[in-house]
Write a protein that holds these residues in place. Structure first.
Motif, PDB file in Angstrom:
ATOM      1  N   ASP A 118     -29.601   7.611   3.603  1.00 41.56           N
ATOM      2  CA  ASP A 118     -29.465   6.366   2.468  1.00 41.56           C
ATOM      3  C   ASP A 118     -28.192   5.575   2.905  1.00 41.56           C
ATOM      4  O   ASP A 118     -28.400   4.397   2.735  1.00 41.56           O
ATOM      5  CB  ASP A 118     -28.880   7.393   1.210  1.00 41.56           C
ATOM      6  CG  ASP A 118     -30.053   8.247   0.576  1.00 41.56           C
ATOM      7  OD1 ASP A 118     -31.168   7.739   0.954  1.00 41.56           O
ATOM      8  OD2 ASP A 118     -29.720   9.168  -0.269  1.00 41.56           O
ATOM      9  N   THR A 119     -27.214   6.121   3.520  1.00 39.81           N
ATOM     10  CA  THR A 119     -26.104   5.613   4.042  1.00 39.81           C
ATOM     11  C   THR A 119     -26.659   4.359   5.115  1.00 39.81           C
ATOM     12  O   THR A 119     -26.241   3.252   4.978  1.00 39.81           O
ATOM     13  CB  THR A 119     -24.933   6.409   4.594  1.00 39.81           C
ATOM     14  OG1 THR A 119     -24.484   7.156   3.966  1.00 39.81           O
ATOM     15  CG2 THR A 119     -23.892   5.293   5.303  1.00 39.81           C
ATOM     16  N   GLN A 120     -27.732   4.776   6.082  1.00 42.19           N
ATOM     17  CA  GLN A 120     -28.443   3.824   7.153  1.00 42.19           C
ATOM     18  C   GLN A 120     -28.865   2.762   6.548  1.00 42.19           C
ATOM     19  O   GLN A 120     -28.902   1.425   6.846  1.00 42.19           O
ATOM     20  CB  GLN A 120     -29.066   4.671   8.012  1.00 42.19           C
ATOM     21  CG  GLN A 120     -28.291   5.579   8.982  1.00 42.19           C
ATOM     22  CD  GLN A 120     -29.248   6.417   9.747  1.00 42.19           C
ATOM     23  OE1 GLN A 120     -30.271   6.611   9.348  1.00 42.19           O
ATOM     24  NE2 GLN A 120     -28.659   6.794  10.912  1.00 42.19           N
ATOM     25  N   ARG A 146     -28.203  -1.286   6.658  1.00 37.85           N
ATOM     26  CA  ARG A 146     -28.811  -2.161   7.271  1.00 37.85           C
ATOM     27  C   ARG A 146     -28.958  -3.641   6.368  1.00 37.85           C
ATOM     28  O   ARG A 146     -29.417  -4.694   6.902  1.00 37.85           O
ATOM     29  CB  ARG A 146     -30.487  -1.898   7.217  1.00 37.85           C
ATOM     30  CG  ARG A 146     -30.682  -0.893   8.522  1.00 37.85           C
ATOM     31  CD  ARG A 146     -32.243  -0.644   8.789  1.00 37.85           C
ATOM     32  NE  ARG A 146     -32.859   0.131   7.618  1.00 37.85           N
ATOM     33  CZ  ARG A 146     -33.099   1.566   7.724  1.00 37.85           C
ATOM     34  NH1 ARG A 146     -32.319   1.912   8.767  1.00 37.85           N
ATOM     35  NH2 ARG A 146     -33.474   2.028   6.672  1.00 37.85           N
ATOM     36  N   ASN A 147     -28.616  -3.422   5.122  1.00 29.44           N
ATOM     37  CA  ASN A 147     -28.491  -4.702   4.238  1.00 29.44           C
ATOM     38  C   ASN A 147     -27.013  -5.229   4.165  1.00 29.44           C
ATOM     39  O   ASN A 147     -27.220  -6.054   3.330  1.00 29.44           O
ATOM     40  CB  ASN A 147     -29.264  -4.417   2.953  1.00 29.44           C
ATOM     41  CG  ASN A 147     -30.754  -3.787   3.067  1.00 29.44           C
ATOM     42  OD1 ASN A 147     -31.474  -4.593   4.060  1.00 29.44           O
ATOM     43  ND2 ASN A 147     -30.985  -2.858   2.229  1.00 29.44           N
ATOM     44  N   TYR A 148     -26.196  -4.586   4.768  1.00 28.88           N
ATOM     45  CA  TYR A 148     -25.048  -4.902   4.417  1.00 28.88           C
ATOM     46  C   TYR A 148     -24.468  -5.974   5.463  1.00 28.88           C
ATOM     47  O   TYR A 148     -24.783  -5.850   6.470  1.00 28.88           O
ATOM     48  CB  TYR A 148     -23.999  -3.644   4.714  1.00 28.88           C
ATOM     49  CG  TYR A 148     -22.529  -3.815   4.456  1.00 28.88           C
ATOM     50  CD1 TYR A 148     -22.115  -4.273   2.850  1.00 28.88           C
ATOM     51  CD2 TYR A 148     -21.516  -3.531   5.523  1.00 28.88           C
ATOM     52  CE1 TYR A 148     -20.917  -4.427   2.618  1.00 28.88           C
ATOM     53  CE2 TYR A 148     -20.069  -3.926   4.956  1.00 28.88           C
ATOM     54  CZ  TYR A 148     -19.938  -4.298   3.878  1.00 28.88           C
ATOM     55  OH  TYR A 148     -18.454  -4.441   3.526  1.00 28.88           O
ATOM     56  N   PRO A 149     -23.927  -7.011   5.047  1.00 28.75           N
ATOM     57  CA  PRO A 149     -23.435  -8.086   5.884  1.00 28.75           C
ATOM     58  C   PRO A 149     -22.643  -7.895   7.041  1.00 28.75           C
ATOM     59  O   PRO A 149     -22.427  -8.521   8.000  1.00 28.75           O
ATOM     60  CB  PRO A 149     -22.969  -9.259   5.015  1.00 28.75           C
ATOM     61  CG  PRO A 149     -22.377  -8.436   3.836  1.00 28.75           C
ATOM     62  CD  PRO A 149     -23.464  -7.360   3.739  1.00 28.75           C
ATOM     63  N   ALA A 175     -21.842   3.099  -3.099  1.00 27.54           N
ATOM     64  CA  ALA A 175     -22.531   2.362  -4.274  1.00 27.54           C
ATOM     65  C   ALA A 175     -22.535   0.882  -4.180  1.00 27.54           C
ATOM     66  O   ALA A 175     -21.654   0.410  -3.766  1.00 27.54           O
ATOM     67  CB  ALA A 175     -22.079   2.799  -5.666  1.00 27.54           C
ATOM     68  N   PRO A 176     -23.545   0.518  -4.494  1.00 28.63           N
ATOM     69  CA  PRO A 176     -23.758  -1.116  -4.280  1.00 28.63           C
ATOM     70  C   PRO A 176     -22.646  -1.902  -4.873  1.00 28.63           C
ATOM     71  O   PRO A 176     -22.058  -2.923  -4.556  1.00 28.63           O
ATOM     72  CB  PRO A 176     -25.144  -1.469  -4.869  1.00 28.63           C
ATOM     73  CG  PRO A 176     -26.043  -0.187  -4.524  1.00 28.63           C
ATOM     74  CD  PRO A 176     -24.922   0.839  -5.046  1.00 28.63           C
TER      75      PRO A 176
END
Length: 323
Positions: A252-254, A258-261, A312-313
């Motif tokens: 989940d962290t990976q 991947r979507n984190y800038p 968390a987002p």
């Protein structure tokens, strides 16, 4: 040293000694006085001359050779003859087989077999809790170590509290045997030295931590449920389920990363350190980034939740906006 020589198989002894020494055989066709300048200085027989690869080990190796020579000259000559040939693949393979046989007798499995403890399993692979105790079908011969695995488990874990409520000697003996065998697997899989006393404690701590994760996930804080699961499942299955929970968090962290800038380093304190610990080959909970003494094995669901909360987002968005 004599006892070591008497019980060691020749292949293992040759392989070990070859690490620390090189044997050169004198040429009998050349006058010894002429050849001495080209030969190492150490010899016990004027036939085999020894060059020591590691000066710090020279005294110890000398004592081994001298003991072998004084104990059994014929054995000494055959040993030196093999060493003078260099190590062949067949000797190494034979030495490995002897070593593995000795380890198997002590309860240590092959490396590939040990690695199976890190195969993830789904929740439905575990048997339902068994709330009634049943006598063991097979008699257990626990030997002298029986109490040790249960004594070193951290007392505040659900796992330990459940064990204390299991009063049946058969059940406790069975669990001790299973825990000892599982701890041996962990030592082999994690490349720990079984000759170091602390390695067993560390392995048992890891075993109990992962089992506790599985019990908390399935039972919350219900000790009766946990006891039922321990009765119904081999502890290795619970260990693997606990490890699977950590792997689920890693996956989940990976996905989030991947979507984190930014990269891991851009996650900031304390999340960057926690994620780096999670991503290790053998994951660790970097509690030192949360005020704890040092990184350790994951052992409670709250360890996993601490990272989930920070990942968390909305928490990441707030951190990114603030930066």
């Amino acid at each position: 040293i004599l006892q070591y020589l008497q019980v060691s198989d020749p292949e293992s002894l040759v392989t070990t000694l070859n690490t620390f020494m090189k044997v050169i055989v004198r040429d009998t066709d050349i006058d010894l006085l002429e050849e001495l300048d080209t030969l190492p200085s150490f010899t016990l027989d004027d036939t085999f001359y020894v060059h020591f690869r590691d000066p710090s080990a020279e005294d110890a190796v000398r004592r081994v050779l001298e003991t072998a020579f004084n104990w059994n000259t014929e054995y000494y000559f055959s040993l030196m003859q093999e060493l003078s040939k260099g190590i062949m693949l067949e000797i190494q393979e034979t030495a490995h087989k002897w070593r593995q046989a000795r380890l198997s007798e002590k309860g240590f499995p092959e490396f590939d077999e040990a690695l199976e403890i890190y195969n993830c399993i789904q929740r439905n692979r575990l048997a339902e809790p068994l709330y009634e105790s049943h006598p063991s079908v097979e008699a257990i011969d626990p030997g002298g170590y029986i109490g040790y695995p249960l004594k070193v488990i951290e007392s505040n874990l659900l796992f330990c509290r459940s064990l204390h409520q299991m009063t049946s000697p058969d059940e406790r003996d069975k669990l001790s045997v299973e825990l000892a065998h599982l701890a041996n697997k962990v030592m082999v899989a994690d490349a720990k030295d079984p000759g170091v006393p602390g390695a067993l404690r560390e392995s048992l701590a890891k075993v109990s931590a992962y089992i506790n994760l599985a019990l908390e996930d399935l039972c919350g804080d219900d000790t009766e449920c946990a006891i039922g699961l321990l009765r119904a499942n081999h502890v290795e299955m619970l260990f693997r389920r606990g490890f699977s929970l950590i792997m689920d968090l890693r996956k989940d962290t990976q996905k989030v990363m991947r979507n984190y800038p930014g990269g891991v380093e851009d996650l900031g304190y304390p999340l960057a350190g926690l994620v780096q610990g999670l991503m290790k080959k053998r994951p660790l909970f970097a509690e030192n980034f949360l005020g704890g003494p040092q990184a350790r094995d994951f052992k409670k669901l709250e360890d996993l939740e601490a990272i989930r909360k920070l990942m968390a987002p909305n928490a990441l968005e707030e951190k990114w906006e603030a930066m």
